[in-house]
Design an enzyme around this catalytic site. Sequence first.
Site, PDB file in Angstrom:
ATOM      1  N   ILE A   1     -56.790 -37.927 -30.900  1.00  0.00           N
ATOM      2  CA  ILE A   1     -55.348 -37.704 -30.741  1.00  0.00           C
ATOM      3  C   ILE A   1     -54.962 -38.350 -29.421  1.00  0.00           C
ATOM      4  O   ILE A   1     -55.332 -37.863 -28.348  1.00  0.00           O
ATOM      5  CB  ILE A   1     -54.949 -36.210 -30.716  1.00  0.00           C
ATOM      6  N   ASP A   2     -54.244 -39.445 -29.501  1.00  0.00           N
ATOM      7  CA  ASP A   2     -53.690 -40.047 -28.302  1.00  0.00           C
ATOM      8  C   ASP A   2     -52.320 -39.418 -28.098  1.00  0.00           C
ATOM      9  O   ASP A   2     -51.527 -39.357 -29.031  1.00  0.00           O
ATOM     10  CB  ASP A   2     -53.566 -41.566 -28.518  1.00  0.00           C
TER      11      ASP A   2
ATOM     12  N   ASP B   1     -57.858 -32.337 -32.008  1.00  0.00           N
ATOM     13  CA  ASP B   1     -58.556 -33.486 -31.402  1.00  0.00           C
ATOM     14  C   ASP B   1     -60.014 -33.516 -31.876  1.00  0.00           C
ATOM     15  O   ASP B   1     -60.529 -34.559 -32.287  1.00  0.00           O
ATOM     16  CB  ASP B   1     -58.569 -33.393 -29.863  1.00  0.00           C
TER      17      ASP B   1
ATOM     18  N   ASP C   1     -59.475 -42.782 -30.183  1.00  0.00           N
ATOM     19  CA  ASP C   1     -58.776 -41.654 -29.565  1.00  0.00           C
ATOM     20  C   ASP C   1     -58.348 -40.757 -30.725  1.00  0.00           C
ATOM     21  O   ASP C   1     -57.457 -41.109 -31.499  1.00  0.00           O
ATOM     22  CB  ASP C   1     -57.569 -42.127 -28.739  1.00  0.00           C
TER      23      ASP C   1
ATOM     24  N   THR D   1     -52.022 -36.096 -26.629  1.00  0.00           N
ATOM     25  CA  THR D   1     -52.180 -34.664 -26.981  1.00  0.00           C
ATOM     26  C   THR D   1     -51.015 -33.840 -26.413  1.00  0.00           C
ATOM     27  O   THR D   1     -50.572 -32.875 -27.040  1.00  0.00           O
ATOM     28  CB  THR D   1     -53.534 -34.128 -26.475  1.00  0.00           C
TER      29      THR D   1
ATOM     30  N   GLU E   1     -62.921 -40.298 -27.244  1.00  0.00           N
ATOM     31  CA  GLU E   1     -62.487 -39.553 -26.057  1.00  0.00           C
ATOM     32  C   GLU E   1     -63.190 -38.209 -25.860  1.00  0.00           C
ATOM     33  O   GLU E   1     -63.542 -37.860 -24.744  1.00  0.00           O
ATOM     34  CB  GLU E   1     -60.965 -39.306 -26.122  1.00  0.00           C
TER      35      GLU E   1
ATOM     36  N   ASP F   1     -57.307 -45.859 -25.244  1.00  0.00           N
ATOM     37  CA  ASP F   1     -55.855 -45.707 -25.093  1.00  0.00           C
ATOM     38  C   ASP F   1     -55.111 -47.015 -25.319  1.00  0.00           C
ATOM     39  O   ASP F   1     -53.871 -47.009 -25.332  1.00  0.00           O
ATOM     40  CB  ASP F   1     -55.512 -45.186 -23.688  1.00  0.00           C
TER      41      ASP F   1
HETATM   42  P1  AMP Z   1     -48.938 -41.702 -22.857  1.00  0.00           P
HETATM   43  O1  AMP Z   1     -48.398 -40.788 -23.876  1.00  0.00           O
HETATM   44  O2  AMP Z   1     -48.612 -43.146 -23.094  1.00  0.00           O
HETATM   45  O3  AMP Z   1     -48.670 -41.287 -21.456  1.00  0.00           O
HETATM   46  O4  AMP Z   1     -50.506 -41.753 -23.065  1.00  0.00           O
HETATM   47  C1  AMP Z   1     -51.333 -40.645 -23.084  1.00  0.00           C
HETATM   48  C2  AMP Z   1     -52.590 -41.040 -22.366  1.00  0.00           C
HETATM   49  O5  AMP Z   1     -52.328 -41.108 -20.984  1.00  0.00           O
HETATM   50  C3  AMP Z   1     -53.719 -40.069 -22.491  1.00  0.00           C
HETATM   51  O6  AMP Z   1     -54.561 -40.422 -23.563  1.00  0.00           O
HETATM   52  C4  AMP Z   1     -54.460 -40.190 -21.177  1.00  0.00           C
HETATM   53  O7  AMP Z   1     -55.688 -40.871 -21.320  1.00  0.00           O
HETATM   54  C5  AMP Z   1     -53.551 -41.032 -20.316  1.00  0.00           C
HETATM   55  N1  AMP Z   1     -53.347 -40.460 -18.977  1.00  0.00           N
HETATM   56  C6  AMP Z   1     -53.581 -39.206 -18.557  1.00  0.00           C
HETATM   57  N2  AMP Z   1     -53.319 -39.090 -17.226  1.00  0.00           N
HETATM   58  C7  AMP Z   1     -52.903 -40.312 -16.800  1.00  0.00           C
HETATM   59  C8  AMP Z   1     -52.481 -40.851 -15.553  1.00  0.00           C
HETATM   60  N3  AMP Z   1     -52.426 -40.103 -14.453  1.00  0.00           N
HETATM   61  N4  AMP Z   1     -52.152 -42.160 -15.485  1.00  0.00           N
HETATM   62  C9  AMP Z   1     -52.189 -42.924 -16.584  1.00  0.00           C
HETATM   63  N5  AMP Z   1     -52.551 -42.467 -17.813  1.00  0.00           N
HETATM   64  C10 AMP Z   1     -52.922 -41.183 -17.926  1.00  0.00           C
HETATM   65 MG    MG Z   2     -55.315 -40.979 -25.287  1.00  0.00          MG
END
Ligand code: AMP
Ligand code: MG
Length: 324
Positions: A123-124, A45, A121, A126, A68, A268
Amino acid sequence: MVESREREVALAAVRAAAQLCHRFYQSPGCQSLEKADASPVTAADFGSQALICQALGSAFPKDAIVAEEDATLLQRPEFAGTFRQVIQAVGQFLPGATGGEILDWIGRGRGQLPPRYWTLDPIDGTKGFLRGGQYAIALALLEGGEVQLGLLACPALPFPGTPPSRGTLFTAVRGEGAMALPLPGGEGKPIRVNPSGEASQLQRIESVESAHSDRGAQERLDRLLGCQRPPRQMDSQAKYGAVAWGEADLYLRVPLPQFARRGENVWDHAAGSLVVQEAGGRVTDLAGHPLDFSAGPQLSRNRGIVASNGAVHEQVLAAIAAAL
Ligand code: AMP
Ligand code: MG
């Protein structure tokens, strides 16, 4: 208006960052630590953020970047091993880069939000990266609250017809359409959403992490829509890519009640939302409002995400209004 130089610099930076990340992918040696919000962050990241912020900073020194990761973490004693790994990884792309320079580059990503800014981001997803799932390097350029340029590098997402290990790059420029390309380079193709408005047949996609959205509410909506297919799960903004090239029709992100005040981060959703829109789809919040990227680092004027092929969007919003 996006200039070709912005596209070229962004594309080269994202490709280098994707290479850096994928060298660490599923490597047991990749240093990973927990941030204050209990989410993981790795040497990849930080390395990805350093490379992209260095490239944007030297090409567009006046532009703000909202990214991020926070460089000050790397100066903590418990992050010393991670920091060494970041210096070594970045040095493979920028020979001679010092620790101080790398902290400066990562720190560029903590800018305020002027009318024009980049959001990153590094690494989106992670958690997906660490698990061997999907992840994305997501970079977008915003002007006047609207996304102008969006790039999503998905190193673990196979590009059709190329070896699976090579990955996919989604790109979109406002008003010019969306493309998918083999991540390392080569012939790309314009992409379009699936045009079907048949709700019973729609393919929904959601996060792998059950804490990132309200699965119970999302299943209630499936029933209301008469949706017969089980949802698919995928990490990161690769979900926007799946909608944009017609592999899925609807990406729903209903916040869990306990996280309702958290708000979605701009990094995100900025790049992915433009990819879907430029492929002919629609992206709003749960109330049908456009995402407002001028509110700050969080989408604080929006609640949840509905990204669809467009054809099913009104039916989905009606079901949300009735059931949530
Ligand atoms: P995903 O793989 O679509 O769930 O996306 C990952 C992203 O979810 C990360 O970059 C975080 O910013 C975000 N994230 C982390 N915790 C939460 C949460 N409780 N509710 C919604 N998004 C979150
Ligand atoms: Mg992310």
